[in-house]
Design an enzyme around this catalytic site. Structure first.
Site, PDB file in Angstrom:
ATOM      1  N   LYS A  17      -2.650  -1.381   0.720  1.00 27.22           N
ATOM      2  CA  LYS A  17      -2.951   0.056   0.931  1.00 27.22           C
ATOM      3  C   LYS A  17      -3.923   0.258   2.080  1.00 27.22           C
ATOM      4  O   LYS A  17      -4.682  -0.643   2.452  1.00 27.22           O
ATOM      5  CB  LYS A  17      -3.539   0.675  -0.341  1.00 27.22           C
ATOM      6  CG  LYS A  17      -4.757  -0.036  -0.960  1.00 27.22           C
ATOM      7  CD  LYS A  17      -6.092   0.340  -0.374  1.00 27.22           C
ATOM      8  CE  LYS A  17      -7.240  -0.482  -0.939  1.00 27.22           C
ATOM      9  NZ  LYS A  17      -8.485  -0.366  -0.189  1.00 27.22           N
ATOM     10  N   MET A 108      -7.595  -4.184   2.044  1.00 27.84           N
ATOM     11  CA  MET A 108      -6.262  -3.596   1.867  1.00 27.84           C
ATOM     12  C   MET A 108      -5.708  -3.784   0.456  1.00 27.84           C
ATOM     13  O   MET A 108      -4.511  -3.561   0.212  1.00 27.84           O
ATOM     14  CB  MET A 108      -5.284  -4.193   2.879  1.00 27.84           C
ATOM     15  CG  MET A 108      -5.605  -3.780   4.309  1.00 27.84           C
ATOM     16  SD  MET A 108      -4.254  -4.206   5.407  1.00 27.84           S
ATOM     17  CE  MET A 108      -2.936  -3.171   4.786  1.00 27.84           C
ATOM     18  N   GLY A 109      -6.573  -4.215  -0.461  1.00 28.72           N
ATOM     19  CA  GLY A 109      -6.152  -4.266  -1.863  1.00 28.72           C
ATOM     20  C   GLY A 109      -5.103  -5.325  -2.175  1.00 28.72           C
ATOM     21  O   GLY A 109      -4.249  -5.105  -3.037  1.00 28.72           O
ATOM     22  N   GLY A 111      -5.425  -8.377  -3.615  1.00 27.29           N
ATOM     23  CA  GLY A 111      -5.581  -8.916  -4.971  1.00 27.29           C
ATOM     24  C   GLY A 111      -5.074  -7.913  -6.002  1.00 27.29           C
ATOM     25  O   GLY A 111      -4.430  -8.283  -6.994  1.00 27.29           O
ATOM     26  N   SER A 112      -5.329  -6.637  -5.741  1.00 25.12           N
ATOM     27  CA  SER A 112      -4.858  -5.588  -6.659  1.00 25.12           C
ATOM     28  C   SER A 112      -3.338  -5.543  -6.671  1.00 25.12           C
ATOM     29  O   SER A 112      -2.716  -5.345  -7.729  1.00 25.12           O
ATOM     30  CB  SER A 112      -5.402  -4.221  -6.225  1.00 25.12           C
ATOM     31  OG  SER A 112      -6.813  -4.261  -6.203  1.00 25.12           O
ATOM     32  N   ASP A 145      -8.514  -0.516  -7.862  1.00 25.36           N
ATOM     33  CA  ASP A 145      -7.396  -0.306  -6.937  1.00 25.36           C
ATOM     34  C   ASP A 145      -6.053  -0.725  -7.533  1.00 25.36           C
ATOM     35  O   ASP A 145      -5.012  -0.536  -6.904  1.00 25.36           O
ATOM     36  CB  ASP A 145      -7.616  -1.102  -5.637  1.00 25.36           C
ATOM     37  CG  ASP A 145      -8.673  -0.464  -4.742  1.00 25.36           C
ATOM     38  OD1 ASP A 145      -9.033   0.711  -4.979  1.00 25.36           O
ATOM     39  OD2 ASP A 145      -9.138  -1.144  -3.824  1.00 25.36           O
TER      40      ASP A 145
END
Ligand code: ATP
Length: 311
Positions: A17, A108-109, A111-112, A145
């Site tokens: 993201k 940028m997320g 891991g999420s 996130d």
């Protein structure tokens, strides 16, 4: 377990993201901040392949150097799988192969996205049959996130960024991302923001406890107009990230000199996200930044949230 069940591989994908707008509220007593953000899911994504196993393991492949990543219980993908197994009363495990494309600790997320795709892949593999709402509830427990990586598209996030409401966005935006060869810790960037606000408390307005996304951002997204959006991109974490890593300022300048409508630190950095006017502009910018020996990838947004690609 039958042979076919043992060899079955479920493939799920979830997006990275960009926070096109991020306002950080005042430091709260519990040490956290509320935020008001506009997320856009982009086409740089994580691919998770899940297969049956007696215990929990993960192996990374893909374009990103993952040698620094723990693969045990602290890994977000393993956390997601164990949380789902616990919730569903499932007694076995899973082997996860993750093709990683989103930079680690890059803002940028990534891991999420791993966690969101893992929830979906394990749900399908184990036949746990949780509803999307139930999986979203688990996503919220895994990190602020993770719900957005699950839902994707373009959305407004409030609270810790995990209270989502969809935002209307027309068309496709063209992004060029300059990746760094180092990561930045999100908590350290937030602490730097608090220190900055303390140092300048005489000269700046105190941060609101409950920040809001500016109406102009929603308007630009609705219009699908990159020129309008470029005018209103904003990130409260940019100043502290640049204070910690001043060389990122030169990257932003270089992109803006080479046709980017605007450049900004993505999330807590160090990835720099440039918005281009169109595909041609994005390609030219990609060539110019690559010539300056930066690691550059192009992405478009919005894209879907986590979904099953193959089973
Ligand atoms: P955000 O923008 O959501 O703050 P980020 O993109 O900056 O996140 P991530 O790559 O999502 O950062 O991960 C942050 C930290 O979480 C890393 O420093 C890493 O050590 C840890 N981590 C645990 N599991 C993973 C995973 N599967 N992928 C990436 N990082 C992970």
């Amino acid at each position: 377990m039958t042979t076919s069940a043992a060899s079955r591989v479920v493939h799920a994908r979830a997006p990275g993201k960009i926070n096109v707008f991020l306002k950080v509220g005042a430091l709260l007593e519990d040490g956290y901040h509320d935020v008001a953000t506009a997320f856009q899911a982009v086409s740089l994504s994580e691919n998770v392949h899940a297969s049956a196993a007696d215990d929990f393991s993960v192996r990374f492949t893909g374009s990103i150097d993952t040698s620094s990543l723990a693969t045990g219980g602290s890994n977000l993908a393993i956390k997601a799988a164990t949380l789902l197994a616990h919730r569903a009363g499932f007694r076995k495990g899973v082997h996860l192969e993750i093709e990683k494309n989103v930079p680690i600790a890059g803002g940028m997320g990534g891991g999420s996205a791993d966690a969101a795709a893992t929830l979906l892949a394990c749900d399908a593999l184990w036949g746990t049959d949780l509803t999307r709402e139930e999986l979203l509830e688990l996503a919220t427990q895994l990190g602020s996130d993770v719900p957005f990586a699950f839902t994707g598209g373009t959305a407004i996030g409030t609270g810790r960024g995990d209270q989502l409401s969809p935002a209307l966005a027309k068309g496709q935006f063209q992004w060029v991302l300059a990746l760094a060869d180092f990561g930045m810790s999100t908590p350290i960037v937030y602490s730097e923001l608090d220190r900055h606000r303390d140092r300048h408390s005489q000269d700046i307005f105190p941060a609101s406890a409950q920040p809001q996304v500016d109406a102009s951002v929603l308007q630009a997204l609705r219009a699908g107009d990159p020129h309008m959006l470029a005018e209103v991109l904003h990130n409260d974490l940019q100043a502290p990230a640049l204070h910690l890593e001043p060389q990122l300022g030169a990257v932003i300048e270089l992109g803006e000199e080479n046709g980017a409508l605007a450049g900004m630190v993505s999330g807590s950095g160090p990835t720099i996200a440039f918005l281009a006017a169109d595909l041609d502009g994005a390609l030219e910018l990609q060539i110019a930044l690559s010539a300056a020996r930066l690691t550059v990838v192009r992405a478009t947004g919005p894209v879907h949230g986590a979904r099953i690609i193959g089973d």
